[in-house]
Scaffold this motif. Sequence first.
Motif, PDB file in Angstrom:
ATOM      1  N   ALA A   1    -110.826 -62.877 -89.613  1.00  0.00           N
ATOM      2  CA  ALA A   1    -109.766 -63.823 -89.284  1.00  0.00           C
ATOM      3  C   ALA A   1    -108.966 -63.287 -88.108  1.00  0.00           C
ATOM      4  O   ALA A   1    -108.657 -62.097 -88.031  1.00  0.00           O
ATOM      5  CB  ALA A   1    -108.854 -64.024 -90.481  1.00  0.00           C
ATOM      6  N   GLY A   2    -108.650 -64.171 -87.187  1.00  0.00           N
ATOM      7  CA  GLY A   2    -107.855 -63.780 -86.035  1.00  0.00           C
ATOM      8  C   GLY A   2    -106.401 -63.586 -86.421  1.00  0.00           C
ATOM      9  O   GLY A   2    -105.965 -63.935 -87.522  1.00  0.00           O
ATOM     10  N   THR A   3    -105.655 -63.016 -85.524  1.00  0.00           N
ATOM     11  CA  THR A   3    -104.227 -62.835 -85.796  1.00  0.00           C
ATOM     12  C   THR A   3    -103.538 -64.183 -85.689  1.00  0.00           C
ATOM     13  O   THR A   3    -103.848 -64.972 -84.799  1.00  0.00           O
ATOM     14  CB  THR A   3    -103.601 -61.842 -84.806  1.00  0.00           C
ATOM     15  OG1 THR A   3    -103.813 -62.343 -83.490  1.00  0.00           O
ATOM     16  CG2 THR A   3    -104.216 -60.465 -84.945  1.00  0.00           C
ATOM     17  N   PRO A   4    -102.620 -64.467 -86.582  1.00  0.00           N
ATOM     18  CA  PRO A   4    -101.934 -65.760 -86.535  1.00  0.00           C
ATOM     19  C   PRO A   4    -101.038 -65.862 -85.304  1.00  0.00           C
ATOM     20  O   PRO A   4    -100.578 -64.864 -84.756  1.00  0.00           O
ATOM     21  CB  PRO A   4    -101.116 -65.789 -87.827  1.00  0.00           C
ATOM     22  CG  PRO A   4    -101.004 -64.386 -88.256  1.00  0.00           C
ATOM     23  CD  PRO A   4    -102.181 -63.659 -87.715  1.00  0.00           C
ATOM     24  N   SER A   5    -100.790 -67.082 -84.902  1.00  0.00           N
ATOM     25  CA  SER A   5     -99.952 -67.317 -83.723  1.00  0.00           C
ATOM     26  C   SER A   5     -98.493 -66.992 -84.038  1.00  0.00           C
ATOM     27  O   SER A   5     -98.110 -66.757 -85.189  1.00  0.00           O
ATOM     28  CB  SER A   5    -100.077 -68.774 -83.280  1.00  0.00           C
ATOM     29  OG  SER A   5     -99.544 -69.613 -84.279  1.00  0.00           O
ATOM     30  N   TRP A   6     -97.673 -67.003 -82.993  1.00  0.00           N
ATOM     31  CA  TRP A   6     -96.251 -66.711 -83.177  1.00  0.00           C
ATOM     32  C   TRP A   6     -95.635 -67.733 -84.124  1.00  0.00           C
ATOM     33  O   TRP A   6     -94.829 -67.389 -84.980  1.00  0.00           O
ATOM     34  CB  TRP A   6     -95.529 -66.769 -81.823  1.00  0.00           C
ATOM     35  CG  TRP A   6     -94.072 -66.478 -81.968  1.00  0.00           C
ATOM     36  CD1 TRP A   6     -93.486 -65.258 -81.892  1.00  0.00           C
ATOM     37  CD2 TRP A   6     -93.025 -67.411 -82.260  1.00  0.00           C
ATOM     38  NE1 TRP A   6     -92.142 -65.381 -82.115  1.00  0.00           N
ATOM     39  CE2 TRP A   6     -91.825 -66.689 -82.350  1.00  0.00           C
ATOM     40  CE3 TRP A   6     -92.989 -68.776 -82.466  1.00  0.00           C
ATOM     41  CZ2 TRP A   6     -90.619 -67.288 -82.604  1.00  0.00           C
ATOM     42  CZ3 TRP A   6     -91.773 -69.376 -82.743  1.00  0.00           C
ATOM     43  CH2 TRP A   6     -90.599 -68.629 -82.817  1.00  0.00           C
TER      44      TRP A   6
ATOM     45  N   LYS B   1     -97.024 -69.461 -86.579  1.00  0.00           N
ATOM     46  CA  LYS B   1     -97.413 -69.249 -87.971  1.00  0.00           C
ATOM     47  C   LYS B   1     -96.725 -68.027 -88.565  1.00  0.00           C
ATOM     48  O   LYS B   1     -96.458 -67.988 -89.761  1.00  0.00           O
ATOM     49  CB  LYS B   1     -98.926 -69.105 -88.077  1.00  0.00           C
ATOM     50  CG  LYS B   1     -99.640 -70.428 -87.912  1.00  0.00           C
ATOM     51  CD  LYS B   1    -101.115 -70.286 -88.170  1.00  0.00           C
ATOM     52  CE  LYS B   1    -101.807 -71.609 -88.017  1.00  0.00           C
ATOM     53  NZ  LYS B   1    -103.238 -71.508 -88.271  1.00  0.00           N
ATOM     54  N   ARG B   2     -96.443 -67.035 -87.751  1.00  0.00           N
ATOM     55  CA  ARG B   2     -95.778 -65.833 -88.266  1.00  0.00           C
ATOM     56  C   ARG B   2     -94.282 -66.035 -88.450  1.00  0.00           C
ATOM     57  O   ARG B   2     -93.670 -65.408 -89.318  1.00  0.00           O
ATOM     58  CB  ARG B   2     -96.004 -64.653 -87.314  1.00  0.00           C
ATOM     59  CG  ARG B   2     -97.377 -64.050 -87.443  1.00  0.00           C
ATOM     60  CD  ARG B   2     -97.526 -62.874 -86.509  1.00  0.00           C
ATOM     61  NE  ARG B   2     -97.744 -63.413 -85.162  1.00  0.00           N
ATOM     62  CZ  ARG B   2     -97.269 -62.883 -84.046  1.00  0.00           C
ATOM     63  NH1 ARG B   2     -96.569 -61.793 -84.088  1.00  0.00           N
ATOM     64  NH2 ARG B   2     -97.509 -63.439 -82.878  1.00  0.00           N
TER      65      ARG B   2
END
Length: 81
Positions: A23-28, A30-31
């Motif tokens: 899984a990729g890192t979530p966007s700003w 989503k965080r």
Amino acid sequence: MGMFKDAPPSEHPDFTQLRFMAAGTPSWWKRNRHKALGVAGLLAGFWLASHYNTPAPAASCTPTAGTDASAPGPQGAAAGR
């Protein structure tokens, strides 16, 4: 494992090329959306409170002119005698 103990497990021909992706890192957004929505909610609440504040009517301390019918009666054991 196959259906019988002597049959070795075999891979399905359609699913041999599948690879699991990390899984990729979530966007700003989503965080930090809970922080952004919380700040927006607080700002909206302060704005509503500042625009819709109605002061409570002041209670008058002066007695009204009239009869003593508005005066409270006796309380406790003396009321029944």
